[in-house]
Design a protein around this motif. Structure first.
Motif, short mmCIF file in Angstrom:
data_model
loop_
_atom_site.label_atom_id
_atom_site.label_comp_id
_atom_site.label_asym_id
_atom_site.label_seq_id
_atom_site.Cartn_x
_atom_site.Cartn_y
_atom_site.Cartn_z
N SER A 1 -9.10 15.10 2.14
CA SER A 1 -7.86 15.29 1.39
C SER A 1 -6.85 14.27 1.91
O SER A 1 -7.13 13.57 2.89
N TYR A 2 -5.72 14.17 1.27
CA TYR A 2 -4.72 13.24 1.78
C TYR A 2 -3.33 13.84 1.63
O TYR A 2 -3.06 14.65 0.73
N ALA B 1 -8.91 7.81 1.04
CA ALA B 1 -9.51 9.11 0.73
C ALA B 1 -10.53 8.98 -0.39
O ALA B 1 -11.59 9.63 -0.36
N GLU B 2 -10.25 8.15 -1.37
CA GLU B 2 -11.20 7.95 -2.47
C GLU B 2 -12.49 7.29 -1.97
O GLU B 2 -13.59 7.65 -2.40
N ASP C 1 -14.36 9.99 -0.08
CA ASP C 1 -14.88 10.98 -1.01
C ASP C 1 -16.19 10.49 -1.64
O ASP C 1 -17.16 11.24 -1.78
N VAL D 1 -9.32 13.28 -5.77
CA VAL D 1 -9.32 13.67 -4.36
C VAL D 1 -8.27 14.75 -4.14
O VAL D 1 -7.18 14.72 -4.72
N LYS D 2 -8.58 15.71 -3.28
CA LYS D 2 -7.66 16.80 -2.98
C LYS D 2 -6.41 16.28 -2.27
O LYS D 2 -6.48 15.35 -1.48
#
Length: 377
Positions: free
Chosen positions: A94-95, A83-84, A87, A3-4
């Protein structure tokens, strides 16, 4: 694919740059309601991270599919987990890697004035509503009300090719830890504060009351120390070149500073009255007031900084026009009992030099919003 991540600086740039970002804060509701990331056009929502463990589809109905979602928590771990999940469900997400801890350490410098005589920069620590200043003239710099992350000022001075010569605190701060002493040790600069603020302290400092003016630079930037008691007995403001009033916590864009943190609300309110209607009364309406705190993101003006002319403040705040001493005192002392800065008594003693703490403890003490900028409108 991982994840970004998004940094506090990138997030701030997105918020201010018109590039949409939606904040999902996954802390507990009381934490979110007390202290959160704010922006004039920012959209955010609070859904606690543990709600996402239930796989309840109602958690997603308020989340946009066409805008990047930045997930925020206290220190980053819970935000990564959520976030995962997002996603995997196809959201653009993003986090904030270190969460509100990282946001609390983010500083944003804004140039207010550039002239032949000087350059004036406001440094905004957005998470705390704390403002500090760098005044530069002929390669020399003065720092007013620095926060404890002193690398921000060292790096700014390096970018500006300026040598830090003078460091001053307008008063003994109650809601954040000053970087004044450490910055002076690192740079060899002189640290100034009123001696009435430092009783019992072993910190080396130069008493402000000994200096009517502090000049530096070839053009001799004029800095007039004005005693402006009321928020604290030793509060001082600095009038720079007769144009800019660095007012500490005495005068805010939204009103006046609170006099109750010393347990002498009425007594200090009387001092604040004298400051407003005697000391400050002689300053012209076009004097630009630049405080050390602000309470609302809306106080950031179109120029990107927190400040307003003294005339604008006088016009928009009734308390600045309340010339009856007793009425003024009653209104101002009435803030006693308002929410106080968390841990403020310990922070005051740290700033006085009578208590030492680790960096981790300092971070813990500073967590939360600024509460010195209680407004009297």
């Amino acid at each position: 694919m991982a994840v970004k991540t998004i940094t506090a600086k990138e997030l701030h740039s997105r918020i201010n740059g018109g590039n949409p970002v939606f904040i999902l804060d996954v802390r507990n509701p009381d934490e979110y309601n007390d202290w959160k990331i704010e922006g004039k056009e920012l959209k955010s929502i609070n859904i606690p991270y543990f709600d996402f463990l239930d796989e309840d589809e109602k958690n997603y109905k308020h989340l946009p599919k066409d805008t990047e979602i930045a997930v925020v928590c206290a220190k980053g771990g819970a935000a990564l987990m959520v976030a995962e999940i997002l996603d995997e469900k196809g959201y653009d997400v993003s986090y904030l890697e270190e969460g509100m801890l990282e946001w609390s350490r983010f500083y944003h410098p804004v140039t207010i004035h550039v002239g032949e005589d000087m350059k004036l920069i406001q440094v905004n620590r957005l998470a705390k509503g704390c403002l500090s200043y760098m005044v530069i003239s002929k390669g020399n710099a003065m720092i007013v009300d620095p926060n404890r992350h002193i690398n921000e000022y060292l790096e700014l001075a390096e970018r500006e090719n300026a040598k830090i010569m003078h460091i001053m605190d307008t008063h003994l701060h109650a809601d954040h830890i000053s970087g004044g002493q450490e910055l002076a040790e690192q740079t060899g600069a002189t640290y100034y504060i009123s001696s009435s603020e430092m009783q019992g302290s072993d910190i080396p400092y130069e008493p402000l009351e000994s200096h009517k003016e502090i000049k530096f630079g070839d053009v001799q930037v004029k800095v007039l120390a004005i005693p402006t008691p009321g928020h604290t007995p030793g509060s001082v403001s600095f009038l720079v070149n007769d144009k800019f009033l660095l007012s500490g916590d005495t005068i805010f864009v939204g009103g006046l500073g609170r006099p109750d943190l010393g347990g002498k609300a009425r007594e200090w309110a009387q001092s604040l009255y004298d400051t407003v209607f005697q000391t400050i009364a002689g300053l012209s309406d076009d004097t630009m007031v630049l405080p050390t705190h602000y309470a609302d993101i809306k106080e950031i003006n179109e120029g990107g900084f927190v400040g307003a002319t003294l005339g604008e403040i006088r016009q928009s705040n009734e308390i600045m026009r309340t010339e009856d001493r007793e009425e003024f005192t009653e209104k101002v002392a009435g803030t006693a009992g308002a929410a106080t800065p968390p841990n403020y008594e310990e922070i005051v003693e740290i700033n006085r030099g009578t208590v030492e703490v680790t960096a981790d403890k300092a971070t813990e003490l500073e967590i939360g919003p600024n509460r010195c900028a209680v407004h009297h409108s």
